[in-house]
Design a protein around this motif. Structure first.
Motif, PDB file in Angstrom:
ATOM      1  N   SER A 270      -8.453  33.885  -5.763  1.00  8.92           N
ATOM      2  CA  SER A 270      -8.111  32.905  -6.798  1.00  8.92           C
ATOM      3  C   SER A 270      -6.613  32.649  -6.852  1.00  8.92           C
ATOM      4  O   SER A 270      -5.809  33.571  -6.731  1.00  8.92           O
ATOM      5  N   ASN A 271      -6.278  31.384  -7.026  1.00  8.36           N
ATOM      6  CA  ASN A 271      -4.928  30.996  -7.412  1.00  8.36           C
ATOM      7  C   ASN A 271      -5.094  30.319  -8.775  1.00  8.36           C
ATOM      8  O   ASN A 271      -5.152  29.102  -8.855  1.00  8.36           O
ATOM      9  N   PRO A 272      -5.209  31.138  -9.821  1.00  5.81           N
ATOM     10  CA  PRO A 272      -5.500  30.558 -11.135  1.00  5.81           C
ATOM     11  C   PRO A 272      -4.237  29.976 -11.761  1.00  5.81           C
ATOM     12  O   PRO A 272      -3.142  30.210 -11.254  1.00  5.81           O
ATOM     13  N   PRO A 273      -4.366  29.239 -12.861  1.00  6.97           N
ATOM     14  CA  PRO A 273      -3.149  28.797 -13.567  1.00  6.97           C
ATOM     15  C   PRO A 273      -2.397  30.043 -14.038  1.00  6.97           C
ATOM     16  O   PRO A 273      -3.014  30.931 -14.631  1.00  6.97           O
ATOM     17  N   TYR A 274      -1.086  30.121 -13.764  1.00  7.20           N
ATOM     18  CA  TYR A 274      -0.365  31.336 -14.164  1.00  7.20           C
ATOM     19  C   TYR A 274       1.011  31.090 -14.771  1.00  7.20           C
ATOM     20  O   TYR A 274       1.806  32.007 -14.959  1.00  7.20           O
ATOM     21  N   ILE A 275       1.319  29.840 -15.060  1.00  6.92           N
ATOM     22  CA  ILE A 275       2.629  29.555 -15.672  1.00  6.92           C
ATOM     23  C   ILE A 275       2.520  29.727 -17.194  1.00  6.92           C
ATOM     24  O   ILE A 275       1.518  29.318 -17.787  1.00  6.92           O
TER      25      ILE A 275
HETATM   26  N1  GLN Z   1       2.834  27.988  -7.658  1.00  9.62           N
HETATM   27  C1  GLN Z   1       2.584  26.906  -8.546  1.00  9.62           C
HETATM   28  C2  GLN Z   1       3.900  26.248  -8.918  1.00  9.62           C
HETATM   29  O1  GLN Z   1       4.840  26.420  -8.223  1.00  9.62           O
HETATM   30  C3  GLN Z   1       1.798  27.364  -9.760  1.00  9.62           C
HETATM   31  C4  GLN Z   1       0.401  27.547  -9.369  1.00  9.62           C
HETATM   32  C5  GLN Z   1      -0.445  28.122 -10.438  1.00  9.62           C
HETATM   33  O2  GLN Z   1      -0.186  28.118 -11.642  1.00  9.62           O
HETATM   34  N2  GLN Z   1      -1.488  28.641  -9.966  1.00  9.62           N
HETATM   35  O3  GLN Z   1       4.034  25.485  -9.831  1.00  9.62           O
END
Ligand code: GLN
Length: 269
Positions: free
Chosen positions: A179-184
């Motif tokens: 998974s590459n979930p939302p992470y910000i």
């Molecule tokens: N890496 C993404 C970015 O640079 C963020 C991706 C995510 O939230 N999965 O904005």
């Protein structure tokens, strides 16, 4: 002259790191050509209008990948729409690590928050006999995934279905969950340049950025087979926090991206 047309267009794109290249690529799209370097003939009026419209969009800051409607990832082509993030080179590190660490024969993979499908589809392409369930909350992202599975000839090895990982349960018996979930963090999202055109739904990981990891850590552990692998993309400063959410797993390793930032976590059940 083609050169003059390109130079004039490039002047409008001075904010871009690669104004002339952007203009060339958009001219190739307007003229329906594969290789922008090999355009010698003048565009006709219809092509010129299309080119000018693309340049106008680009001049407003719309990312090239959205104007083209596609992006290359792992050497494969992926269609995009407004509900899919643009695949990032750093995410290739996640895919490469999974390929490197995969010891399964014909693994059964689950991709959570799959977006354009770039992670799961690449894994199916590069791991022999792998199959993958691609799951996302967005119906529109699922449309792009369907196209991408077809474009990359893996329709028979992928299944696409809607899943809201925060509320839905997942089936048991997967060998690999990625998974590459939302992470910000929510308060950071509006300050990011990318949030102007890229879907906030795919970026916003809640107040501390960890909402999805908290849920995935539990649900993925239950859904993985013994010895199964959980592989996550993480933010550059989230290595320790996400590691501490994965205490149930037997081994947890953090890996860096091309910019030497923590980017990938691999946990083995
Ligand atoms: N890496 C993404 C970015 O640079 C963020 C991706 C995510 O939230 N999965 O904005």
């Amino acid at each position: 002259m083609v050169r003059e047309l390109l130079n004039n267009a490039a002047k409008k794109l001075s904010f871009s790191e690669t104004p002339l290249l952007d203009a060339r690529i958009l001219l190739a799209k307007a003229m329906n050509k594969e290789n922008a370097a090999l355009i010698f003939e003048e565009p006709d009026d219809v092509q010129k209008d299309a080119f000018n419209a693309y340049i106008e969009q680009r001049a407003k800051g719309v990312p090239l990948a959205y104007i083209l409607g596609e992006k290359e990832f792992m050497g494969l082509s992926f269609k995009l729409n407004e509900d899919t993030l643009i695949p990032r080179p750093d995410t290739e590190c996640l895919v490469e690590k999974v390929i490197e660490k995969c010891t399964f024969h014909a693994p059964n993979i689950l991709d959570l928050c799959s977006g354009s499908g770039c992670i799961g589809i690449s894994l199916v392409k590069f791991i022999d006999n792998a199959t993958c369930d691609l799951t996302d909350i967005s119906e529109n992202a699922m449309k792009a995934e369907k196209e991408n599975a077809k474009l990359n000839h893996v329709e028979n090895r992928t299944k696409i279905f809607r899943l809201d990982i925060l509320t839905d349960e997942i089936e048991k018996g997967y060998d690999i969950i990625v998974s590459n979930p939302p992470y910000i963090r929510s308060n950071i999202v509006p300050t990011l340049e990318v949030s102007e055109y890229e879907p906030c739904l795919a970026l916003d990981g809640g107040s501390d950025g960890l909402d999805f990891y908290r849920v995935i850590a539990k649900k993925a552990y239950n859904a993985l087979s013994e010895g199964g692998m959980l592989a996550l993309e993480i933010g550059y400063d989230q290595g320790e926090d996400v590691k501490s959410l994965l205490k149930d797993f037997t081994s947890v390793e953090v890996y860096k991206d091309y910019g030497q930032n923590d980017r990938v976590i691999i946990a083995i059940k």
